[in-house]
Enzyme design. Structure first.
Site: not given
Ligand code: FMN
Length: 318
Positions: A83, A196
């Site tokens: 994060c 992604g």
């Molecule tokens: C609203 C939001 C909150 C997130 N909160 C966390 C979190 O608390 N812990 C974490 O490891 N990643 C968090 N992420 C990141 C996601 O887990 C992920 O790593 C990131 O969105 C990329 O993956 P994706 O493209 O599948 O969304 C958050 C993402 C979003 C959009």
């Protein structure tokens, strides 16, 4: 995901896939130790398998929280090393810990000593001006010396100064190749890829060479994407649950929770994407958004929203 994967969201997603592993929002060690635990980490038994994600960098506090997670029945405890938000950096946890693999190793070692559930790490491939491959490999090698075996890697860098948390989820380029290389060089480790990935076909492609796939935004914004997970990846025999069946499964939960005083909106806000891409999706979202916040709103609001969807789907098919 913060503000997203709370207990109502997880219960809802569990109605779509019985087997995918669900993660909580990140909860800091301070909050777990001093806060209202039932509100912060309470969950419904139906949510299993579910992992608690912790934010922190004090080995003792993390060990204490891991013990709490285990005693509350969590199936896994995960440390957030991904994060990028300022608030998190000032607390010296999240992605900035990519620069401190020895400290992360001490944290993971302490957590592993404290519990028998799996202790896992979610990281980036690097931060700021780190060279990605040496940063990722060095980080994982150091942490794996504690005996940790499961690594979830968001396959892009985090830029801690200059990009917002939102930009940090899109702007640094995805480097799936580095996550694959990690698995190739450390076949003894369980390597899960994130970032992604929006379809199960894409997930299947990754699973040809990796051990797992984590869906973030796609699982939230278009939750029905999870409907065929059990059959495709967990050997399930049942056909994918339909969107209508998901709604039907949610109604008793909504009844129970609203009777307990949970505002309907706290549940339905996670369900807005259920009909994503389908006829009636807009009416579904609009009806829920305009009505779920009203005092006394309950399951009937959701039933009416579903009826609107059905009417439009029928009209679209005619
Ligand atoms: C609203 C939001 C909150 C997130 N909160 C966390 C979190 O608390 N812990 C974490 O490891 N990643 C968090 N992420 C990141 C996601 O887990 C992920 O790593 C990131 O969105 C990329 O993956 P994706 O493209 O599948 O969304 C958050 C993402 C979003 C959009």
């Amino acid at each position: 995901m913060m503000e997203w994967t709370d207990r109502h969201c997880r219960f809802f997603l569990r109605q779509i896939s019985r087997h995918c592993l669900l993660y909580t929002e990140m909860v800091t060690t301070g909050a777990v130790i001093h806060g209202d635990r039932d509100r912060l980490i309470g969950f419904d038994p139906a949510e299993h398998p579910v992992a608690l994600q912790l934010g922190g960098s004090d080995p003792k506090a993390l060990a204490a929280c891991a013990r709490i997670a285990e005693s509350w029945g969590y199936d896994e405890v995960n440390l957030n090393v991904g994060c990028p938000s300022d608030r998190v950096q000032s607390g010296r946890f999240g992605a900035c810990l990519m620069a401190e693999p020895d400290l992360v190793a001490r944290c993971i070692g302490a957590m592993r000593d404290a519990v028998s559930i799996p202790v896992t790490v979610k990281s980036r491939i690097g931060i700021d001006d780190q060279e990605e491959w040496p940063a990722l490999k060095g980080f994982v090698d150091t942490v794996a010396e504690t005996g940790a075996t499961r690594f979830i890697v968001h396959a892009r860098k985090a830029i801690l100064s200059g990009l917002s948390p939102k930009e940090n989820r899109d702007i640094p380029p995805l480097r799936y190749d580095l996550v694959r290389r990690l698995k190739a060089e450390r076949p003894d480790l369980t390597v899960v890829i994130n970032g992604g990935i929006t379809t199960l076909d894409a997930a299947e492609g990754h699973l040809a060479v990796l051990d797992g796939v984590m869906l973030g935004r796609a699982g939230y914004q278009n939750p029905h994407v999870l409907a065929d997970v059990d059959r495709r990846f967990f050997g399930g025999a049942a056909p994918p649950v339909t969107r209508d069946q998901v709604v039907a499964r949610m109604l008793p939960y909504i009844e129970r929770e609203t009777v307990r005083g949970v505002p309907l909106k706290a549940i339905t806000r996670h369900m807005l994407g259920l009909f994503q891409g389908m006829p009636g999706a807009k009416s579904w979202r609009r009806h829920l958004s305009e009505n779920a916040h009203r005092p006394g709103a309950g399951p009937e609001v959701v039933e009416t929203a579903l009826a609107l969807v059905r009417r439009q789907a029928t009209a679209a098919a005619a």
